[in-house]
Design a protein around this motif. Sequence first.
Motif, PDB file in Angstrom:
ATOM      1  N   ARG A 132      36.199  37.385  40.162  1.00 48.85           N
ATOM      2  CA  ARG A 132      37.434  37.848  40.027  1.00 48.85           C
ATOM      3  C   ARG A 132      38.125  38.789  41.304  1.00 48.85           C
ATOM      4  NH1 ARG A 132      41.288  36.772  34.583  1.00 48.85           N
ATOM      5  NH2 ARG A 132      39.753  35.056  35.042  1.00 48.85           N
ATOM      6  N   ALA A 133      36.874  39.865  41.535  1.00 46.20           N
ATOM      7  CA  ALA A 133      37.053  40.778  41.917  1.00 46.20           C
ATOM      8  C   ALA A 133      37.717  40.750  43.993  1.00 46.20           C
ATOM      9  CB  ALA A 133      35.809  41.651  41.389  1.00 46.20           C
ATOM     10  N   ARG A 134      36.222  39.103  44.073  1.00 48.19           N
ATOM     11  CA  ARG A 134      36.665  39.080  45.220  1.00 48.19           C
ATOM     12  C   ARG A 134      38.131  38.332  45.363  1.00 48.19           C
ATOM     13  NH1 ARG A 134      32.155  34.618  46.776  1.00 48.19           N
ATOM     14  NH2 ARG A 134      33.607  33.702  45.647  1.00 48.19           N
ATOM     15  N   ASP A 135      38.220  36.810  44.713  1.00 45.00           N
ATOM     16  CA  ASP A 135      39.030  35.700  44.648  1.00 45.00           C
ATOM     17  C   ASP A 135      40.730  36.467  44.135  1.00 45.00           C
ATOM     18  OD1 ASP A 135      36.502  35.102  45.746  1.00 45.00           O
ATOM     19  OD2 ASP A 135      36.759  33.980  43.743  1.00 45.00           O
ATOM     20  N   GLU A 136      40.420  37.104  43.356  1.00 40.71           N
ATOM     21  CA  GLU A 136      41.789  37.510  42.743  1.00 40.71           C
ATOM     22  C   GLU A 136      42.521  38.505  42.710  1.00 40.71           C
ATOM     23  OE1 GLU A 136      42.730  35.744  38.879  1.00 40.71           O
ATOM     24  OE2 GLU A 136      41.168  33.639  39.265  1.00 40.71           O
ATOM     25  N   TRP A 137      41.434  39.613  42.966  1.00 44.46           N
ATOM     26  CA  TRP A 137      42.333  41.186  42.959  1.00 44.46           C
ATOM     27  C   TRP A 137      41.966  41.611  44.580  1.00 44.46           C
ATOM     28  CZ3 TRP A 137      38.024  42.212  38.424  1.00 44.46           C
ATOM     29  CH2 TRP A 137      39.316  42.155  36.923  1.00 44.46           C
ATOM     30  N   GLY A 138      40.522  41.148  45.581  1.00 47.22           N
ATOM     31  CA  GLY A 138      41.111  41.457  46.796  1.00 47.22           C
ATOM     32  C   GLY A 138      40.068  43.226  47.030  1.00 47.22           C
ATOM     33  N   LEU A 140      36.091  43.066  46.965  1.00 42.91           N
ATOM     34  CA  LEU A 140      35.726  42.937  47.292  1.00 42.91           C
ATOM     35  C   LEU A 140      35.392  41.688  48.009  1.00 42.91           C
ATOM     36  CD1 LEU A 140      32.711  42.691  44.569  1.00 42.91           C
ATOM     37  CD2 LEU A 140      33.096  44.438  46.274  1.00 42.91           C
ATOM     38  N   GLU A 141      35.107  41.608  49.659  1.00 38.32           N
ATOM     39  CA  GLU A 141      34.552  40.936  50.854  1.00 38.32           C
ATOM     40  C   GLU A 141      33.809  40.507  50.733  1.00 38.32           C
ATOM     41  OE1 GLU A 141      34.869  42.895  54.461  1.00 38.32           O
ATOM     42  OE2 GLU A 141      36.511  43.216  54.032  1.00 38.32           O
ATOM     43  N   SER A 142      32.651  40.210  50.196  1.00 34.22           N
ATOM     44  CA  SER A 142      31.566  39.450  49.285  1.00 34.22           C
ATOM     45  C   SER A 142      31.235  39.980  48.180  1.00 34.22           C
ATOM     46  CB  SER A 142      30.937  39.315  50.243  1.00 34.22           C
ATOM     47  OG  SER A 142      30.214  40.616  50.517  1.00 34.22           O
ATOM     48  N   ILE A 143      30.024  38.366  47.709  1.00 30.99           N
ATOM     49  CA  ILE A 143      29.397  38.953  46.321  1.00 30.99           C
ATOM     50  C   ILE A 143      28.098  38.458  46.566  1.00 30.99           C
ATOM     51  CG2 ILE A 143      31.735  39.704  44.823  1.00 30.99           C
ATOM     52  CD1 ILE A 143      31.036  36.762  43.538  1.00 30.99           C
TER      53      ILE A 143
END
Length: 333
Positions: A132-138, A140-143
Amino acid sequence: MGLYQRGTVWWVDLTTPNGERIRRSTGIEDRALAQEYHDRLKVGFWEEQRLGVRPQRSWQDAAVRWVKETRDKRTHGKDIAKLRWLDRYLGHLQLSQVTRDVIDQIAERKTRESSPSNANRYLALIRAILRRARDEWGWLESIPKVRLYREPKGRIRFLTPDEARRLLHELPAHLRDMAQFALATGLRQRNVSFLRWEQVDMARRVAWIHPDEAKAGRAIGVPLNASALEVLARRQGQDAEHVFTYEGMPVARCSTKAWKKALERAGIERTFRWHDLRHTWASWHVQSGTPLQELMELGSWASYEMVLRYAHLAADHLRGAACRIDGTLASQP
């Protein structure tokens, strides 16, 4: 103030260039490391607010936002408990510092403490938050890839009718009625525990579970057989609101000492869980000829695959096919 101590853990107290006061735990007991955390945090706010650099977000930021955004989730309370346990390992880290190595170390610790299957519940939560931090909140660029342990498929444990009668005989009255109702309807424990009289129509021989109370998120119609109606008749007049109570309150927890002692007296292994009553109900249905499609509707399972675990108990319909090769090895004249 900079740094201050609460117990053995250091906390930061600083003001950002925009005038916002930040107070949070570092999760660190070593003062030098806590000072380093404080300095990195202060520089991060300065770069973000003065230079427009993309801000570094912490695991704590992500955990707090997750809790706020998932408050309607049925397992919300369980998520909070997991996050409290994870805080000792992730609470002092930036999201970018939650690496594969860090996650693997958490997995190993939780496995030693409990089991691989339980560790998977924590790993799945970490993965969900990072995604969610990557895909919705922006944020992170990668996980990192979160690897779950392979869980062996265990055997379904269900009671024979004789075992069930022995168990019901040994249970205290309030648990006996709940267990009998579960065996008659297949309802999950929470749906039995908090069933209200307004959800029951004995004249029409039906009860219902509201969508917000059902695991699959949709309303459940529950046909009441004679065994279920027998229980309801016993419970009438004991409480005006809830069907099943003990000392005036709904029985939120059923796997108690009384449950385990009853199992022991009934000669049933103590590993038998309350949820296995639902497996028992489903197994009895299949063995009695209930088609799997009907069982899926009765049990309100989300997919047909979920009832296939009981298919091996209903091999009768394949007997004709099995007999087609009876004469293949017969002696030739």
